[in-house]
Design a protein around this motif. Structure first.
Motif, PDB file in Angstrom:
ATOM      1  N   MET A 245     -26.207  75.592  59.355  1.00  0.00           N
ATOM      2  CA  MET A 245     -25.421  75.192  58.194  1.00  0.00           C
ATOM      3  C   MET A 245     -25.970  73.549  58.028  1.00  0.00           C
ATOM      4  SD  MET A 245     -21.584  76.863  58.490  1.00  0.00           S
ATOM      5  CE  MET A 245     -21.695  78.536  58.654  1.00  0.00           C
ATOM      6  N   CYS A 246     -25.253  72.844  57.264  1.00  0.00           N
ATOM      7  CA  CYS A 246     -25.612  71.460  56.803  1.00  0.00           C
ATOM      8  C   CYS A 246     -25.167  70.375  57.875  1.00  0.00           C
ATOM      9  CB  CYS A 246     -25.278  71.082  55.511  1.00  0.00           C
ATOM     10  SG  CYS A 246     -25.990  72.382  54.335  1.00  0.00           S
ATOM     11  N   GLU A 247     -25.522  69.333  57.638  1.00  0.00           N
ATOM     12  CA  GLU A 247     -24.918  68.022  58.382  1.00  0.00           C
ATOM     13  C   GLU A 247     -24.371  67.047  57.320  1.00  0.00           C
ATOM     14  OE1 GLU A 247     -26.336  66.092  61.735  1.00  0.00           O
ATOM     15  OE2 GLU A 247     -27.029  68.184  62.604  1.00  0.00           O
ATOM     16  N   ILE A 248     -23.413  66.402  57.540  1.00  0.00           N
ATOM     17  CA  ILE A 248     -22.819  65.364  56.716  1.00  0.00           C
ATOM     18  C   ILE A 248     -22.451  64.195  57.384  1.00  0.00           C
ATOM     19  CG2 ILE A 248     -22.049  67.194  55.098  1.00  0.00           C
ATOM     20  CD1 ILE A 248     -19.113  67.029  56.318  1.00  0.00           C
ATOM     21  N   PHE A 249     -22.310  63.028  56.418  1.00  0.00           N
ATOM     22  CA  PHE A 249     -21.964  61.707  57.146  1.00  0.00           C
ATOM     23  C   PHE A 249     -21.454  60.734  56.024  1.00  0.00           C
ATOM     24  CE2 PHE A 249     -23.592  57.375  57.037  1.00  0.00           C
ATOM     25  CZ  PHE A 249     -22.850  56.778  58.330  1.00  0.00           C
ATOM     26  N   CYS A 250     -20.607  59.995  56.410  1.00  0.00           N
ATOM     27  CA  CYS A 250     -19.873  58.949  55.603  1.00  0.00           C
ATOM     28  C   CYS A 250     -19.662  57.657  56.312  1.00  0.00           C
ATOM     29  CB  CYS A 250     -18.844  59.431  54.864  1.00  0.00           C
ATOM     30  SG  CYS A 250     -17.218  59.284  55.563  1.00  0.00           S
ATOM     31  N   PHE A 251     -19.854  56.691  55.630  1.00  0.00           N
ATOM     32  CA  PHE A 251     -19.283  55.517  56.365  1.00  0.00           C
ATOM     33  C   PHE A 251     -18.259  54.762  55.234  1.00  0.00           C
ATOM     34  CE2 PHE A 251     -19.911  50.796  55.934  1.00  0.00           C
ATOM     35  CZ  PHE A 251     -19.389  50.429  57.019  1.00  0.00           C
ATOM     36  N   ASN A 252     -17.494  54.290  55.667  1.00  0.00           N
ATOM     37  CA  ASN A 252     -16.235  53.738  54.889  1.00  0.00           C
ATOM     38  C   ASN A 252     -15.600  52.453  55.416  1.00  0.00           C
ATOM     39  OD1 ASN A 252     -13.239  53.480  54.005  1.00  0.00           O
ATOM     40  ND2 ASN A 252     -14.022  54.824  52.604  1.00  0.00           N
ATOM     41  N   SER A 253     -15.720  51.308  54.595  1.00  0.00           N
ATOM     42  CA  SER A 253     -15.545  49.932  55.390  1.00  0.00           C
ATOM     43  C   SER A 253     -14.609  49.108  54.244  1.00  0.00           C
ATOM     44  CB  SER A 253     -16.511  49.231  55.997  1.00  0.00           C
ATOM     45  OG  SER A 253     -16.260  48.065  56.365  1.00  0.00           O
ATOM     46  N   ASP A 254     -13.869  48.098  54.930  1.00  0.00           N
ATOM     47  CA  ASP A 254     -13.261  47.017  53.898  1.00  0.00           C
ATOM     48  C   ASP A 254     -14.366  46.175  53.322  1.00  0.00           C
ATOM     49  OD1 ASP A 254     -13.469  45.922  56.258  1.00  0.00           O
ATOM     50  OD2 ASP A 254     -11.809  44.816  56.114  1.00  0.00           O
ATOM     51  N   LYS A 255     -15.498  45.831  53.851  1.00  0.00           N
ATOM     52  CA  LYS A 255     -16.410  45.125  53.348  1.00  0.00           C
ATOM     53  C   LYS A 255     -17.944  45.731  53.437  1.00  0.00           C
ATOM     54  CE  LYS A 255     -14.022  41.048  55.630  1.00  0.00           C
ATOM     55  NZ  LYS A 255     -14.038  39.968  56.632  1.00  0.00           N
ATOM     56  N   PRO A 256     -18.747  45.327  52.435  1.00  0.00           N
ATOM     57  CA  PRO A 256     -20.165  45.920  52.545  1.00  0.00           C
ATOM     58  C   PRO A 256     -20.878  45.819  53.884  1.00  0.00           C
ATOM     59  CG  PRO A 256     -19.577  44.441  50.549  1.00  0.00           C
ATOM     60  CD  PRO A 256     -18.515  44.387  51.423  1.00  0.00           C
ATOM     61  N   LYS A 257     -21.449  46.554  54.338  1.00  0.00           N
ATOM     62  CA  LYS A 257     -22.141  46.416  55.718  1.00  0.00           C
ATOM     63  C   LYS A 257     -23.513  47.185  55.473  1.00  0.00           C
ATOM     64  CE  LYS A 257     -18.591  44.759  58.119  1.00  0.00           C
ATOM     65  NZ  LYS A 257     -17.761  45.652  58.950  1.00  0.00           N
ATOM     66  N   GLN A 258     -24.365  46.583  56.193  1.00  0.00           N
ATOM     67  CA  GLN A 258     -25.928  47.373  56.227  1.00  0.00           C
ATOM     68  C   GLN A 258     -25.906  48.360  57.183  1.00  0.00           C
ATOM     69  OE1 GLN A 258     -29.203  44.616  56.696  1.00  0.00           O
ATOM     70  NE2 GLN A 258     -30.607  46.379  57.392  1.00  0.00           N
ATOM     71  N   ILE A 259     -26.315  49.789  56.524  1.00  0.00           N
ATOM     72  CA  ILE A 259     -26.177  50.755  57.497  1.00  0.00           C
ATOM     73  C   ILE A 259     -27.455  51.557  57.773  1.00  0.00           C
ATOM     74  CG2 ILE A 259     -23.743  51.020  57.146  1.00  0.00           C
ATOM     75  CD1 ILE A 259     -24.442  53.380  55.331  1.00  0.00           C
ATOM     76  N   ASN A 260     -28.278  50.983  57.501  1.00  0.00           N
ATOM     77  CA  ASN A 260     -29.861  51.542  57.616  1.00  0.00           C
ATOM     78  C   ASN A 260     -30.003  52.097  58.924  1.00  0.00           C
ATOM     79  OD1 ASN A 260     -29.916  49.217  55.694  1.00  0.00           O
ATOM     80  ND2 ASN A 260     -31.948  50.322  55.494  1.00  0.00           N
ATOM     81  N   GLU A 261     -29.697  51.744  60.149  1.00  0.00           N
ATOM     82  CA  GLU A 261     -29.793  52.306  61.337  1.00  0.00           C
ATOM     83  C   GLU A 261     -29.039  53.857  61.620  1.00  0.00           C
ATOM     84  OE1 GLU A 261     -29.387  51.330  66.131  1.00  0.00           O
ATOM     85  OE2 GLU A 261     -29.019  49.602  64.669  1.00  0.00           O
ATOM     86  N   CYS A 262     -27.677  53.532  61.113  1.00  0.00           N
ATOM     87  CA  CYS A 262     -27.074  54.840  60.959  1.00  0.00           C
ATOM     88  C   CYS A 262     -27.500  55.942  60.195  1.00  0.00           C
ATOM     89  CB  CYS A 262     -25.770  54.591  60.672  1.00  0.00           C
ATOM     90  SG  CYS A 262     -24.736  53.606  61.720  1.00  0.00           S
ATOM     91  N   LEU A 263     -28.097  55.651  59.118  1.00  0.00           N
ATOM     92  CA  LEU A 263     -28.691  56.658  58.332  1.00  0.00           C
ATOM     93  C   LEU A 263     -30.076  57.194  58.887  1.00  0.00           C
ATOM     94  CD1 LEU A 263     -28.325  54.834  54.673  1.00  0.00           C
ATOM     95  CD2 LEU A 263     -27.167  57.024  55.636  1.00  0.00           C
ATOM     96  N   GLU A 264     -30.761  56.354  59.452  1.00  0.00           N
ATOM     97  CA  GLU A 264     -32.026  56.662  60.114  1.00  0.00           C
ATOM     98  C   GLU A 264     -31.747  57.665  61.163  1.00  0.00           C
ATOM     99  OE1 GLU A 264     -33.811  53.143  61.203  1.00  0.00           O
ATOM    100  OE2 GLU A 264     -34.553  52.507  58.841  1.00  0.00           O
ATOM    101  N   CYS A 265     -30.761  57.454  61.965  1.00  0.00           N
ATOM    102  CA  CYS A 265     -30.473  58.413  62.899  1.00  0.00           C
ATOM    103  C   CYS A 265     -29.800  59.689  62.384  1.00  0.00           C
ATOM    104  CB  CYS A 265     -29.384  57.928  63.951  1.00  0.00           C
ATOM    105  SG  CYS A 265     -29.759  56.189  64.961  1.00  0.00           S
ATOM    106  N   PHE A 266     -29.061  59.578  61.377  1.00  0.00           N
ATOM    107  CA  PHE A 266     -28.785  60.743  60.735  1.00  0.00           C
ATOM    108  C   PHE A 266     -29.805  61.529  60.235  1.00  0.00           C
ATOM    109  CE2 PHE A 266     -27.258  62.717  56.854  1.00  0.00           C
ATOM    110  CZ  PHE A 266     -26.617  63.920  57.345  1.00  0.00           C
ATOM    111  N   TYR A 267     -30.915  61.108  59.485  1.00  0.00           N
ATOM    112  CA  TYR A 267     -31.631  61.868  58.784  1.00  0.00           C
ATOM    113  C   TYR A 267     -32.736  62.288  59.866  1.00  0.00           C
ATOM    114  CZ  TYR A 267     -30.064  60.445  54.040  1.00  0.00           C
ATOM    115  OH  TYR A 267     -29.377  60.376  53.024  1.00  0.00           O
ATOM    116  N   ASN A 268     -32.788  61.741  61.092  1.00  0.00           N
ATOM    117  CA  ASN A 268     -33.636  62.039  61.919  1.00  0.00           C
ATOM    118  C   ASN A 268     -33.106  63.809  62.738  1.00  0.00           C
ATOM    119  OD1 ASN A 268     -35.467  60.342  62.487  1.00  0.00           O
ATOM    120  ND2 ASN A 268     -34.559  59.121  63.775  1.00  0.00           N
TER     121      ASN A 268
END
Length: 262
Positions: free
Chosen positions: A1-24
């Protein structure tokens, strides 16, 4: 099946590293990728029906800082539908009050007849898109009967009821966003995890960082999140999904047909 991810915060944050790990993780989920960056004035959606690690477009996106309060991502292992762009997540639709909704799904609807009528109007041919159409249809009926737009709590209560019904006999790990509220639901053991820290609230099919504080998401409940905080939590339902040999054979048959080009 698939994999899913979300990030939710009170302030804008840079999340490139998390996304790169997820897409790997896409080696085991090669049938498409999607990314939703929820900005205050628009939903920025990018998706392709190819393996994430092979996408030049995704590589270009992640070569620049991706800064946001609300981000969703998906990698697809097709259990229903063809390998085409309209079948890639996220899915987006407008309700009758011009509110944009976004949905990503990890799972399969094996049997839920109320979704069948949406086959005629969906853009692609996935059970996941039909889930979103069904939710919006029911919301439109609720708001028409009320004679006014729904409140956030009314929308949460409605989705909790609909998702509980759909979850019986079906794997329904969902992430939904309505412009205000992020909805999270899981009904299969050890298939969704969360991390809540100073950076924000992260949810993923498998932990994507080395942080030891990742925890299994509580099953059979709908959660509503705003600014990195859970503000709504539904009652627990009884519709846990347990993967059987028959489910596995059904899924594998479809995957084999895609690989054979049938």
């Amino acid at each position: 099946m698939c994999e899913i991810f979300c990030f939710n915060s009170d302030k804008p944050k840079q999340i490139n590293e998390c996304l790169e790990c997820f897409y790997n993780h896409s080696e085991n989920h090669p049938h498409g990728w999607g990314l939703a960056n929820m900005q205050p004035d628009e939903f920025v959606i990018r998706k392709e029906p190819i393996k994430a690690t092979c996408s030049q477009h995704l590589k270009e996106i992640l070569s620049n800082p991706l800064v946001s309060k609300n981000v969703f991502a998906h990698i697809r292992l097709a259990t229903m539908g063809e390998i085409i762009s309209p079948n890639c997540h996220p899915f987006i639709e407008l309700d009758d009050n011009n509110r944009s909704w976004m949905l990503i799904h990890n799972g399969t609807i094996f049997d839920y007849p109320p979704l069948d009528k949406y086959r005629e109007i969906e853009t692609g041919n996935t059970d996941s898109e039909r889930i979103l159409l069904y939710i919006i249809d029911n919301l439109n009926k609720f708001e028409e009967a009320k004679g006014a737009p729904s409140t956030i709590k009314e929308r949460f209560n409605l989705l909790a009821e609909l998702i509980e019904e759909m979850a019986e006999g079906n794997k329904l790990n969902l992430m939904i966003y309505d412009g205000d509220l992020t909805y999270i639901h899981s009904n299969m053991r050890d298939s969704l995890y969360y991390l809540n820290n100073d950076e924000g609230f992260l949810v993923a099919s498998t932990p994507i960082t080395d942080d030891e504080n990742w925890k299994p998401a509580e099953m059979n409940k709908l959660f509503g999140i705003i600014d990195g905080n859970i503000i709504f939590e539904s009652e627990e339902h009884d519709n846990e999904f347990i993967l059987t040999k028959e489910h596995e054979e059904f899924i594998q048959k479809h995957i084999n047909s895609l690989n054979l080009g049938d």
